[in-house]
Design a protein around this motif. Structure first.
Motif, PDB file in Angstrom:
ATOM      1  N   LEU A 157       0.826  -1.208   0.000  1.00 44.36           N
ATOM      2  CA  LEU A 157       0.000   0.000   0.000  1.00 44.36           C
ATOM      3  C   LEU A 157       0.861   1.259   0.000  1.00 44.36           C
ATOM      4  CD1 LEU A 157      -2.274  -1.202   2.942  1.00 44.36           C
ATOM      5  CD2 LEU A 157      -2.800  -1.421   0.502  1.00 44.36           C
ATOM      6  N   ASP A 158       0.437   2.259  -0.767  1.00 46.12           N
ATOM      7  CA  ASP A 158       1.087   3.557  -0.621  1.00 46.12           C
ATOM      8  C   ASP A 158       0.487   4.270   0.593  1.00 46.12           C
ATOM      9  OD1 ASP A 158      -1.298   4.780  -1.352  1.00 46.12           O
ATOM     10  OD2 ASP A 158      -0.637   5.344  -3.356  1.00 46.12           O
ATOM     11  N   TRP A 159       0.977   5.468   0.890  1.00 40.84           N
ATOM     12  CA  TRP A 159       0.588   6.122   2.147  1.00 40.84           C
ATOM     13  C   TRP A 159      -0.715   6.906   2.048  1.00 40.84           C
ATOM     14  CZ3 TRP A 159       4.161   8.118  -1.226  1.00 40.84           C
ATOM     15  CH2 TRP A 159       3.988   9.427  -1.637  1.00 40.84           C
ATOM     16  N   THR A 160      -1.391   6.849   0.902  1.00 36.98           N
ATOM     17  CA  THR A 160      -2.608   7.646   0.727  1.00 36.98           C
ATOM     18  C   THR A 160      -3.849   6.951   1.274  1.00 36.98           C
ATOM     19  OG1 THR A 160      -3.029   6.741  -1.480  1.00 36.98           O
ATOM     20  CG2 THR A 160      -1.638   8.712  -1.337  1.00 36.98           C
ATOM     21  N   VAL A 161      -3.671   5.760   1.866  1.00 35.45           N
ATOM     22  CA  VAL A 161      -4.815   5.032   2.424  1.00 35.45           C
ATOM     23  C   VAL A 161      -4.502   4.644   3.858  1.00 35.45           C
ATOM     24  CG1 VAL A 161      -3.951   2.823   1.516  1.00 35.45           C
ATOM     25  CG2 VAL A 161      -6.366   3.052   2.083  1.00 35.45           C
ATOM     26  N   ASP A 162      -5.499   4.722   4.736  1.00 38.34           N
ATOM     27  CA  ASP A 162      -5.356   4.260   6.112  1.00 38.34           C
ATOM     28  C   ASP A 162      -5.222   2.739   6.089  1.00 38.34           C
ATOM     29  OD1 ASP A 162      -6.879   3.036   8.603  1.00 38.34           O
ATOM     30  OD2 ASP A 162      -6.087   4.983   9.226  1.00 38.34           O
ATOM     31  N   ILE A 163      -4.184   2.210   6.720  1.00 39.94           N
ATOM     32  CA  ILE A 163      -3.914   0.777   6.604  1.00 39.94           C
ATOM     33  C   ILE A 163      -4.980  -0.068   7.297  1.00 39.94           C
ATOM     34  CG2 ILE A 163      -2.436   0.450   8.650  1.00 39.94           C
ATOM     35  CD1 ILE A 163      -0.554  -1.173   6.709  1.00 39.94           C
ATOM     36  N   GLY A 164      -5.589   0.460   8.337  1.00 40.37           N
ATOM     37  CA  GLY A 164      -6.678  -0.253   8.989  1.00 40.37           C
ATOM     38  C   GLY A 164      -7.885  -0.377   8.080  1.00 40.37           C
ATOM     39  N   LYS A 165      -8.237   0.720   7.394  1.00 38.84           N
ATOM     40  CA  LYS A 165      -9.352   0.696   6.449  1.00 38.84           C
ATOM     41  C   LYS A 165      -9.029  -0.212   5.267  1.00 38.84           C
ATOM     42  CE  LYS A 165     -11.888   3.695   8.687  1.00 38.84           C
ATOM     43  NZ  LYS A 165     -13.141   3.272   9.351  1.00 38.84           N
ATOM     44  N   ALA A 166      -7.752  -0.179   4.845  1.00 41.78           N
ATOM     45  CA  ALA A 166      -7.342  -1.041   3.739  1.00 41.78           C
ATOM     46  C   ALA A 166      -7.505  -2.511   4.111  1.00 41.78           C
ATOM     47  CB  ALA A 166      -5.891  -0.758   3.363  1.00 41.78           C
ATOM     48  N   ARG A 167      -7.152  -2.845   5.343  1.00 43.17           N
ATOM     49  CA  ARG A 167      -7.309  -4.230   5.810  1.00 43.17           C
ATOM     50  C   ARG A 167      -8.783  -4.646   5.749  1.00 43.17           C
ATOM     51  NH1 ARG A 167      -4.169  -8.511   6.649  1.00 43.17           N
ATOM     52  NH2 ARG A 167      -2.839  -7.722   8.313  1.00 43.17           N
ATOM     53  N   GLU A 168      -9.671  -3.755   6.150  1.00 42.25           N
ATOM     54  CA  GLU A 168     -11.098  -4.064   6.108  1.00 42.25           C
ATOM     55  C   GLU A 168     -11.565  -4.285   4.667  1.00 42.25           C
ATOM     56  OE1 GLU A 168     -13.172  -0.918   8.041  1.00 42.25           O
ATOM     57  OE2 GLU A 168     -12.200  -1.233   9.992  1.00 42.25           O
ATOM     58  N   ARG A 169     -11.052  -3.470   3.750  1.00 44.63           N
ATOM     59  CA  ARG A 169     -11.479  -3.568   2.365  1.00 44.63           C
ATOM     60  C   ARG A 169     -10.925  -4.819   1.683  1.00 44.63           C
ATOM     61  NH1 ARG A 169      -9.754   1.950  -0.317  1.00 44.63           N
ATOM     62  NH2 ARG A 169     -10.438   0.812  -2.176  1.00 44.63           N
ATOM     63  N   ILE A 170      -9.676  -5.164   1.993  1.00 44.44           N
ATOM     64  CA  ILE A 170      -9.033  -6.298   1.333  1.00 44.44           C
ATOM     65  C   ILE A 170      -9.472  -7.620   1.938  1.00 44.44           C
ATOM     66  CG2 ILE A 170      -6.794  -7.442   1.004  1.00 44.44           C
ATOM     67  CD1 ILE A 170      -5.546  -4.697   0.672  1.00 44.44           C
ATOM     68  N   GLY A 171      -9.639  -7.658   3.256  1.00 45.12           N
ATOM     69  CA  GLY A 171      -9.950  -8.903   3.941  1.00 45.12           C
ATOM     70  C   GLY A 171      -8.707  -9.521   4.542  1.00 45.12           C
ATOM     71  N   SER A 172      -8.902 -10.542   5.335  1.00 45.95           N
ATOM     72  CA  SER A 172      -7.792 -11.151   6.068  1.00 45.95           C
ATOM     73  C   SER A 172      -7.088 -12.253   5.296  1.00 45.95           C
ATOM     74  CB  SER A 172      -8.312 -11.718   7.393  1.00 45.95           C
ATOM     75  OG  SER A 172      -9.320 -12.687   7.148  1.00 45.95           O
ATOM     76  N   HIS A 173      -7.609 -12.631   4.119  1.00 45.70           N
ATOM     77  CA  HIS A 173      -7.002 -13.721   3.356  1.00 45.70           C
ATOM     78  C   HIS A 173      -5.769 -13.281   2.571  1.00 45.70           C
ATOM     79  CE1 HIS A 173      -9.486 -11.631   0.447  1.00 45.70           C
ATOM     80  NE2 HIS A 173      -8.851 -12.256  -0.529  1.00 45.70           N
ATOM     81  N   VAL A 174      -5.530 -11.972   2.503  1.00 45.16           N
ATOM     82  CA  VAL A 174      -4.365 -11.431   1.796  1.00 45.16           C
ATOM     83  C   VAL A 174      -3.513 -10.659   2.795  1.00 45.16           C
ATOM     84  CG1 VAL A 174      -3.593  -9.946  -0.091  1.00 45.16           C
ATOM     85  CG2 VAL A 174      -5.734 -11.219  -0.317  1.00 45.16           C
ATOM     86  N   SER A 175      -2.206 -10.856   2.748  1.00 42.88           N
ATOM     87  CA  SER A 175      -1.312 -10.067   3.608  1.00 42.88           C
ATOM     88  C   SER A 175      -1.139  -8.673   3.013  1.00 42.88           C
ATOM     89  CB  SER A 175       0.043 -10.768   3.747  1.00 42.88           C
ATOM     90  OG  SER A 175      -0.091 -11.981   4.449  1.00 42.88           O
ATOM     91  N   ILE A 176      -0.719  -7.739   3.860  1.00 37.42           N
ATOM     92  CA  ILE A 176      -0.531  -6.359   3.413  1.00 37.42           C
ATOM     93  C   ILE A 176       0.874  -5.881   3.762  1.00 37.42           C
ATOM     94  CG2 ILE A 176      -2.950  -5.655   3.436  1.00 37.42           C
ATOM     95  CD1 ILE A 176      -2.579  -4.597   6.246  1.00 37.42           C
ATOM     96  N   GLN A 177       1.334  -4.880   3.030  1.00 38.80           N
ATOM     97  CA  GLN A 177       2.662  -4.323   3.240  1.00 38.80           C
ATOM     98  C   GLN A 177       2.582  -2.800   3.219  1.00 38.80           C
ATOM     99  OE1 GLN A 177       6.565  -5.847   1.430  1.00 38.80           O
ATOM    100  NE2 GLN A 177       6.038  -4.201   0.018  1.00 38.80           N
ATOM    101  N   GLY A 178       3.336  -2.166   4.114  1.00 39.46           N
ATOM    102  CA  GLY A 178       3.392  -0.726   4.101  1.00 39.46           C
ATOM    103  C   GLY A 178       3.044  -0.141   5.474  1.00 39.46           C
ATOM    104  N   ASN A 179       2.687   1.131   5.522  1.00 41.79           N
ATOM    105  CA  ASN A 179       2.651   2.059   4.409  1.00 41.79           C
ATOM    106  C   ASN A 179       3.005   3.477   4.895  1.00 41.79           C
ATOM    107  OD1 ASN A 179       0.255   2.506   5.885  1.00 41.79           O
ATOM    108  ND2 ASN A 179      -0.922   2.995   4.061  1.00 41.79           N
ATOM    109  N   LEU A 180       4.145   3.605   5.587  1.00 41.56           N
ATOM    110  CA  LEU A 180       4.578   4.888   6.134  1.00 41.56           C
ATOM    111  C   LEU A 180       4.944   5.854   5.016  1.00 41.56           C
ATOM    112  CD1 LEU A 180       5.263   6.261   8.935  1.00 41.56           C
ATOM    113  CD2 LEU A 180       7.650   5.667   8.439  1.00 41.56           C
ATOM    114  N   ASP A 181       4.451   7.081   5.125  1.00 44.56           N
ATOM    115  CA  ASP A 181       4.840   8.133   4.178  1.00 44.56           C
ATOM    116  C   ASP A 181       6.359   8.307   4.245  1.00 44.56           C
ATOM    117  OD1 ASP A 181       5.362  10.502   2.799  1.00 44.56           O
ATOM    118  OD2 ASP A 181       3.648  11.569   3.647  1.00 44.56           O
TER     119      ASP A 181
END
Length: 410
Positions: free
Chosen positions: A329-353
């Motif tokens: 993820l880039d820094w233009t999205v809240d990572i908590g909200k991104a987790r909700e949108r993507i779901g728990s079946h995919v890992s996430i990376q990021g996302n400090l400006d």
């Protein structure tokens, strides 16, 4: 000798008060064989116990093997981790004094990235300084192009494609790459990195996504308007699809080559896909990301593949639907909200400006911890939301790494 047994019901004269009884009889003599039944029950119990024992042994071995994986690979696979792993995009490079000194002696970027001795040294500079959980190959997303018949260079002003691909004749010249011939330095570098870091960190390879590579090749280099490739997309879409098909095939070959050479995970950069409208993203970017992914996974299903799109937060659901193991993820999205949108079946990376690393140590620590807490304890790789900025103080990079490395999930 095995006997066949059939289930029979007692005849009326053997009926007791509780009704009919069911007994096992030999199919040949129709006599009850209680001794065989004891043997049979014991034998089946032994088989059951052996199977259960083998399953438990296999499960324990799998768990042990998984626990011995580098931290980054465990997080990418959604396995339990004691803390989030951490590395940075553009980890090696201009912000480091040791790199600046080396670049003075070797001013050509292509020499630095295509000379194995130099590429190994540059890749390991941040490893020695910060001990990240991922060590990424020092290279460029244009590196495989000569192997496809496309010449390029990288002067100080940025990449230049000597002959942009804008006609059918140009695109027909693009051929299947043989990376062992055109990029042997990549194999040598990756093998050396695996040996240097052992299992203390994961070695990362990377490629461009087909649309991003096509953008460079059609535009002739960097662009602000992306007018050349969009003109092709909107006036000669079949031509662009032909180029994207070729690039998808070649980039999958290149990914597999990197994995065979020692890369334990691959990050795919679709840097310019964020400039597309949703309908054009689904037409020109997403299908070719998927083709690369599927072709690689056919050969290496257990190797994590990471997708990063700069300014691509409006595509999160689409990105997650493709099947990538990790969405960066880039820094233009809240990572908590991104987790909700993507779901728990995919890992996430990021996302400090990345610009946060220009701030105070207190701010770096605060913002880093906020992201970790929002992302949660499972399936998160700490990273920047884009590449580290050239004017970033090295002590601030140290603060960023130490903040993550000292964190523990309770």
């Amino acid at each position: 000798m095995w006997f066949l047994f059939i289930n029979q019901t007692y005849p009326p004269f053997l009926r007791n008060k509780s009704g009919f009884h069911s007994k096992n009889y030999c199919a040949f003599c129709f006599r009850q064989s209680s001794s065989f039944l004891v043997f049979r029950k014991k034998h089946l119990l032994q088989i059951s116990m052996t199977a259960t024992s083998d399953q438990l042994k296999g499960a324990k071995e799998d768990a042990l093997n998984q626990a011995q994986l580098p931290l980054l690979l465990r997080a990418a696979k959604g396995l339990p981790v004691e803390r989030p792993p951490v590395w940075m995009m553009r980890q090696a490079g201009r912000y480091m004094k040791v790199y600046q000194e080396l670049a003075k002696k070797h001013p050509s970027f292509r020499e630095r990235s295509e000379n194995p001795e130099l590429a190994i040294e540059i890749s390991l500079q941040p490893w020695r300084a910060f001990r990240p959980d991922g060590v990424i190959l020092f290279s460029d997303i244009l590196t495989p192009l000569p192997g496809m018949g496309v010449a390029f260079d990288i002067p100080d002003k940025g990449p230049v494609i000597e002959q942009p691909l804008r006609t059918k004749a140009d695109i027909e010249k693009v051929h299947e790459m043989q990376p062992e011939r055109s990029t042997p330095f990549v194999r040598e570098t990756l093998r050396a990195l695996r040996e240097a870091v052992s299992d203390e960190a994961a070695v990362l390879g990377f490629v461009a996504a087909p649309y991003t590579l096509a953008t460079y090749c059609v535009e002739g280099g960097n662009s602000k308007s992306y007018s050349a490739i969009k003109k092709m997309a909107f006036t000669e879409p079949e031509l662009l699809h032909q180029l994207l098909e070729k690039f998808a095939h070649n980039l999958a070959i290149y990914c597999c080559y990197q994995i065979e050479s020692g890369a334990q995970a691959i990050q795919i950069f679709d840097s310019w896909a964020g400039q597309l409208s949703p309908i054009d993203y689904e037409m020109f970017a997403l299908p070719y990301q998927k083709r690369v992914l599927e072709q690689v996974k056919r050969h290496y299903p257990d190797t994590p593949i990471i997708l990063f799109i700069s300014q691509g937060s409006h595509y999160l659901e689409r990105m997650a639907s493709v099947g990538f193991d990790v969405i960066s993820l880039d820094w233009t999205v809240d990572i908590g909200k991104a987790r909700e949108r993507i779901g728990s079946h995919v890992s996430i990376q990021g996302n400090l400006d990345p610009a946060i690393l220009l701030g105070t140590p207190e701010l770096i620590e605060k913002r880093t911890l906020e992201i970790i807490e929002k992302a949660g304890p499972c399936g998160h790789i700490m990273n920047l939301g884009h590449g580290v900025l050239p004017n970033t103080p090295e002590e601030n990079v140290t603060k960023f790494f130490q903040t993550v490395q000292q964190y523990r999930w309770h």
